[in-house]
Design a protein around this motif. Structure first.
Motif, PDB file in Angstrom:
ATOM      1  N   PHE A 170      -6.782  -5.653   2.179  1.00 55.80           N
ATOM      2  CA  PHE A 170      -5.458  -5.159   2.516  1.00 55.80           C
ATOM      3  C   PHE A 170      -4.549  -5.372   1.309  1.00 55.80           C
ATOM      4  O   PHE A 170      -4.583  -6.439   0.678  1.00 55.80           O
ATOM      5  CB  PHE A 170      -4.887  -5.908   3.730  1.00 55.80           C
ATOM      6  CG  PHE A 170      -5.365  -5.390   5.050  1.00 55.80           C
ATOM      7  CD1 PHE A 170      -5.278  -4.039   5.355  1.00 55.80           C
ATOM      8  CD2 PHE A 170      -5.882  -6.255   6.006  1.00 55.80           C
ATOM      9  CE1 PHE A 170      -5.710  -3.569   6.588  1.00 55.80           C
ATOM     10  CE2 PHE A 170      -6.319  -5.786   7.237  1.00 55.80           C
ATOM     11  CZ  PHE A 170      -6.234  -4.431   7.519  1.00 55.80           C
ATOM     12  N   ARG A 171      -3.761  -4.370   0.974  1.00 51.55           N
ATOM     13  CA  ARG A 171      -2.869  -4.493  -0.183  1.00 51.55           C
ATOM     14  C   ARG A 171      -1.776  -5.524   0.113  1.00 51.55           C
ATOM     15  O   ARG A 171      -1.078  -5.433   1.104  1.00 51.55           O
ATOM     16  CB  ARG A 171      -2.242  -3.132  -0.513  1.00 51.55           C
ATOM     17  CG  ARG A 171      -1.310  -3.170  -1.733  1.00 51.55           C
ATOM     18  CD  ARG A 171      -0.823  -1.774  -2.078  1.00 51.55           C
ATOM     19  NE  ARG A 171      -0.096  -1.184  -0.957  1.00 51.55           N
ATOM     20  CZ  ARG A 171       1.199  -1.379  -0.712  1.00 51.55           C
ATOM     21  NH1 ARG A 171       1.919  -2.177  -1.494  1.00 51.55           N
ATOM     22  NH2 ARG A 171       1.770  -0.792   0.325  1.00 51.55           N
ATOM     23  N   SER A 172      -1.671  -6.514  -0.768  1.00 56.06           N
ATOM     24  CA  SER A 172      -0.677  -7.569  -0.584  1.00 56.06           C
ATOM     25  C   SER A 172       0.373  -7.573  -1.688  1.00 56.06           C
ATOM     26  O   SER A 172       1.320  -8.349  -1.625  1.00 56.06           O
ATOM     27  CB  SER A 172      -1.366  -8.933  -0.528  1.00 56.06           C
ATOM     28  OG  SER A 172      -2.091  -9.171  -1.724  1.00 56.06           O
ATOM     29  N   MET A 173       0.219  -6.733  -2.701  1.00 56.70           N
ATOM     30  CA  MET A 173       1.184  -6.645  -3.800  1.00 56.70           C
ATOM     31  C   MET A 173       1.863  -5.283  -3.787  1.00 56.70           C
ATOM     32  O   MET A 173       1.359  -4.332  -3.191  1.00 56.70           O
ATOM     33  CB  MET A 173       0.480  -6.851  -5.145  1.00 56.70           C
ATOM     34  CG  MET A 173      -0.071  -8.241  -5.368  1.00 56.70           C
ATOM     35  SD  MET A 173      -0.714  -8.425  -7.047  1.00 56.70           S
ATOM     36  CE  MET A 173      -1.185 -10.164  -7.014  1.00 56.70           C
ATOM     37  N   ARG A 174       2.972  -5.212  -4.474  1.00 59.39           N
ATOM     38  CA  ARG A 174       3.672  -3.930  -4.584  1.00 59.39           C
ATOM     39  C   ARG A 174       2.784  -2.955  -5.342  1.00 59.39           C
ATOM     40  O   ARG A 174       2.115  -3.326  -6.300  1.00 59.39           O
ATOM     41  CB  ARG A 174       5.004  -4.118  -5.295  1.00 59.39           C
ATOM     42  CG  ARG A 174       5.851  -5.204  -4.642  1.00 59.39           C
ATOM     43  CD  ARG A 174       7.194  -5.386  -5.316  1.00 59.39           C
ATOM     44  NE  ARG A 174       7.797  -6.643  -4.890  1.00 59.39           N
ATOM     45  CZ  ARG A 174       8.356  -6.855  -3.708  1.00 59.39           C
ATOM     46  NH1 ARG A 174       8.405  -5.868  -2.831  1.00 59.39           N
ATOM     47  NH2 ARG A 174       8.871  -8.031  -3.408  1.00 59.39           N
ATOM     48  N   SER A 175       2.815  -1.696  -4.910  1.00 52.71           N
ATOM     49  CA  SER A 175       1.905  -0.701  -5.455  1.00 52.71           C
ATOM     50  C   SER A 175       1.966  -0.623  -6.970  1.00 52.71           C
ATOM     51  O   SER A 175       0.937  -0.572  -7.654  1.00 52.71           O
ATOM     52  CB  SER A 175       2.203   0.674  -4.858  1.00 52.71           C
ATOM     53  OG  SER A 175       1.997   0.671  -3.462  1.00 52.71           O
ATOM     54  N   ALA A 176       3.157  -0.624  -7.521  1.00 46.79           N
ATOM     55  CA  ALA A 176       3.315  -0.460  -8.966  1.00 46.79           C
ATOM     56  C   ALA A 176       2.855  -1.688  -9.737  1.00 46.79           C
ATOM     57  O   ALA A 176       2.639  -1.615 -10.951  1.00 46.79           O
ATOM     58  CB  ALA A 176       4.783  -0.155  -9.295  1.00 46.79           C
ATOM     59  N   GLN A 177       2.713  -2.822  -9.065  1.00 51.42           N
ATOM     60  CA  GLN A 177       2.366  -4.060  -9.753  1.00 51.42           C
ATOM     61  C   GLN A 177       0.968  -4.558  -9.392  1.00 51.42           C
ATOM     62  O   GLN A 177       0.597  -5.676  -9.759  1.00 51.42           O
ATOM     63  CB  GLN A 177       3.402  -5.152  -9.428  1.00 51.42           C
ATOM     64  CG  GLN A 177       4.802  -4.809  -9.926  1.00 51.42           C
ATOM     65  CD  GLN A 177       5.822  -5.850  -9.491  1.00 51.42           C
ATOM     66  OE1 GLN A 177       5.984  -6.114  -8.295  1.00 51.42           O
ATOM     67  NE2 GLN A 177       6.517  -6.430 -10.462  1.00 51.42           N
ATOM     68  N   SER A 178       0.201  -3.741  -8.692  1.00 50.18           N
ATOM     69  CA  SER A 178      -1.167  -4.140  -8.353  1.00 50.18           C
ATOM     70  C   SER A 178      -1.981  -4.296  -9.627  1.00 50.18           C
ATOM     71  O   SER A 178      -1.897  -3.476 -10.542  1.00 50.18           O
ATOM     72  CB  SER A 178      -1.815  -3.092  -7.443  1.00 50.18           C
ATOM     73  OG  SER A 178      -1.145  -3.050  -6.194  1.00 50.18           O
ATOM     74  N   ASP A 179      -2.767  -5.337  -9.680  1.00 54.86           N
ATOM     75  CA  ASP A 179      -3.542  -5.676 -10.878  1.00 54.86           C
ATOM     76  C   ASP A 179      -4.999  -5.314 -10.627  1.00 54.86           C
ATOM     77  O   ASP A 179      -5.777  -6.123 -10.136  1.00 54.86           O
ATOM     78  CB  ASP A 179      -3.391  -7.172 -11.173  1.00 54.86           C
ATOM     79  CG  ASP A 179      -4.065  -7.586 -12.468  1.00 54.86           C
ATOM     80  OD1 ASP A 179      -4.524  -6.696 -13.203  1.00 54.86           O
ATOM     81  OD2 ASP A 179      -4.138  -8.794 -12.730  1.00 54.86           O
ATOM     82  N   ALA A 180      -5.361  -4.064 -10.985  1.00 57.51           N
ATOM     83  CA  ALA A 180      -6.700  -3.565 -10.666  1.00 57.51           C
ATOM     84  C   ALA A 180      -7.805  -4.346 -11.358  1.00 57.51           C
ATOM     85  O   ALA A 180      -8.899  -4.505 -10.811  1.00 57.51           O
ATOM     86  CB  ALA A 180      -6.796  -2.085 -11.038  1.00 57.51           C
ATOM     87  N   ASP A 181      -7.551  -4.837 -12.566  1.00 56.57           N
ATOM     88  CA  ASP A 181      -8.583  -5.559 -13.320  1.00 56.57           C
ATOM     89  C   ASP A 181      -8.534  -7.060 -13.117  1.00 56.57           C
ATOM     90  O   ASP A 181      -9.405  -7.777 -13.615  1.00 56.57           O
ATOM     91  CB  ASP A 181      -8.458  -5.251 -14.814  1.00 56.57           C
ATOM     92  CG  ASP A 181      -8.769  -3.803 -15.128  1.00 56.57           C
ATOM     93  OD1 ASP A 181      -9.598  -3.217 -14.411  1.00 56.57           O
ATOM     94  OD2 ASP A 181      -8.176  -3.247 -16.073  1.00 56.57           O
TER      95      ASP A 181
END
Length: 467
Positions: free
Chosen positions: A327-338
């Motif tokens: 489940f996404r827990s961070m703001r979309s623009a600040q998600s850290d994919a790596d």
């Protein structure tokens, strides 16, 4: 022997190696074992029926058939224990006959023992039972002789995948195998690039035996790679203590000796038990927790209109990539994919609902889908983001044994988690503590231990280091 051709260069697409992936033969072998088991049951029953017809002139006489039905559970128990249904029985009919006869005569002795103590000997015709056993031995022997013929007819004689990788070592021309030149295909065992390891993982996937022929200075790198791949691997070399050799295998026809450096942490029976347990529990959990999953998804969507799920590429079993769901827990623009930046306490990137679901570990529940897809297990080493670091070092730079944790499927929880090794990895010890727990779990897996870890996980879902 199949010789690969055409260089596999870094400039090619990551999935270019897919054309060389060997198909899994494990299901084929399982079907063969099941057919052998069913055939044995039918043939033993027919043998006892024929014995009573020859001796008493009665087909399917109840007393003799009772003996057959009593014999079968004993026979199957011993046969499963002594590898009557195994790879050796498919590839060598003499070996198969020896194992079958051992199981048959031991079960016959046990049948007589049980009949004696239950005072039911008189119910059996000694001549009919003896004749039934003799006919069973003859017919089952004939069936074992036919197995290689049928395998050759329908499967081209192939019951296992074997791969030889040449990397500067002595020639090793093993028959009926796939042979790869490591340098021609740019396969570097010593490389620490996860993308290179993913390509190697795909090449090694579904191989039942991998033999490496390399120069002495590259043996250790290949040994570590084979251990991390969770497969049976050998290295053509002289004895070397640093490889952690598990055994020696002689190829007398080639005049070569290999060292067995890995066998995979679980045998077929263990993998079946673990996979069955995963499917049963994960499937039930998704059904029971469906209302919770739905409510959390709706709240995440309403908070900032962003995607509900956060999908991140991670390394799984055999160092192969898979997309892990959370489940996404961070703001979309600040998600850290790596995963370049570890989550810190009071991290400004985390949303309001994100803070709650991270503290309670609810954000991990979508990984039940990864479990059902076969990419993860309920219990195992936790998969790490590719950019994860400890003391500004990649995890594999901290400890060379890091890759060995990938010999099992990653898990939703594990031994490290119930011991409190969670949260950010600011110091190298944060990583090594987890690694030692993971390797301990891999070395001592049992289904009972999985149950214990799941039970203890319930009490650490909320943890000071979960943020």
């Amino acid at each position: 022997m199949n010789k690969m051709s055409g260089p596999l260069l870094e400039a090619e697409k990551p999935d270019a190696i897919d054309q060389w992936i060997a198909p899994s033969l494990e299901r084929r072998r399982l079907r063969a074992y099941a057919l052998m088991l069913i055939a044995d049951a039918v043939l033993i029953n027919l043998s006892f029926a024929a014995a009573t017809f020859v001796y008493e002139g009665v087909w399917w006489e109840p007393r003799s058939m009772l003996a057959a039905q009593t014999l079968l559970p004993l026979y199957f128990t011993i046969a499963l224990y002594n590898s009557t249904y195994g790879q050796g029985a498919l590839g060598d009919w003499v070996y198969a006959v020896r194992k079958m006869l051992t199981a048959l005569f031991i079960s016959a002795a046990l049948l007589n023992f049980v009949a004696f103590y239950t005072k039911s000997n008189a119910e059996f015709s000694r001549v009919a039972v003896t004749l039934g056993l003799i006919l069973s031995a003859i017919i089952l022997t004939a069936s074992r002789r036919m197995i290689p013929v049928l395998i050759q007819r329908f499967w081209g004689g192939k019951i296992r995948n074997r791969l030889v990788i040449m990397d500067g070592g002595p020639e090793f021309a093993l028959s009926n195998c796939m042979m790869v030149d490591a340098r021609e295909h740019n396969l570097d065992a010593a490389g620490q690039d996860p993308f290179v390891l993913d390509r190697l993982g795909k090449l090694l996937a579904y191989q039942d035996r991998v033999v490496i022929s390399c120069s002495p200075d590259r043996r250790k790198a290949w040994a570590l790679l084979l251990k991390s791949s969770g497969i049976y691997g050998e290295i053509v070399s002289e004895p070397a203590h640093e490889l952690g050799v598990l055994g020696v295998h002689r190829y007398d026809d080639l005049g070569r000796t290999t060292q067995v450096v890995s066998t995979g942490p679980l045998g077929m029976r263990g993998r079946i038990m673990k996979r069955g347990f995963d499917i049963a529990v994960a499937g039930l959990a998704l059904i029971v927790l469906a209302p919770v999953l739905l409510v959390v998804a709706v709240i995440i969507k309403l908070e900032d209109r962003g995607p509900v799920l956060f999908i991140q590429r991670r390394l799984g079993r055999g160092n192969q990539f898979f997309d892990m769901l959370k489940f996404r827990s961070m703001r979309s623009a600040q998600s850290d994919a790596d995963g370049d930046q570890s989550t810190m306490r009071d991290d400004a990137r985390i949303t309001k609902i994100g803070s709650f679901i991270r503290r309670t570990s609810i954000d991990e529940l979508p990984q039940m889908i990864n479990v059902l897809r076969g990419e993860m297990s309920l219990v195992g080493p936790r998969p790490h983001a590719l950019g994860s670091r400890a003391n500004n070092k990649f995890f594999w730079e901290v400890d060379g044994q890091y890759w060995q944790r990938h010999s099992l499927k990653p898990g939703l929880t594990g031994l490290a988690q119930i011991r409190g090794h969670r949260g950010a990895t600011e110091h190298e010890k944060d990583l090594t503590d987890r690694l030692q727990s993971d390797l301990e779990y891999i070395a001592g897996w049992t289904i009972r231990r999985d149950l214990e870890i799941i039970y203890k996980t319930i009490w650490v879902l909320r943890h000071d280091n979960a943020y």
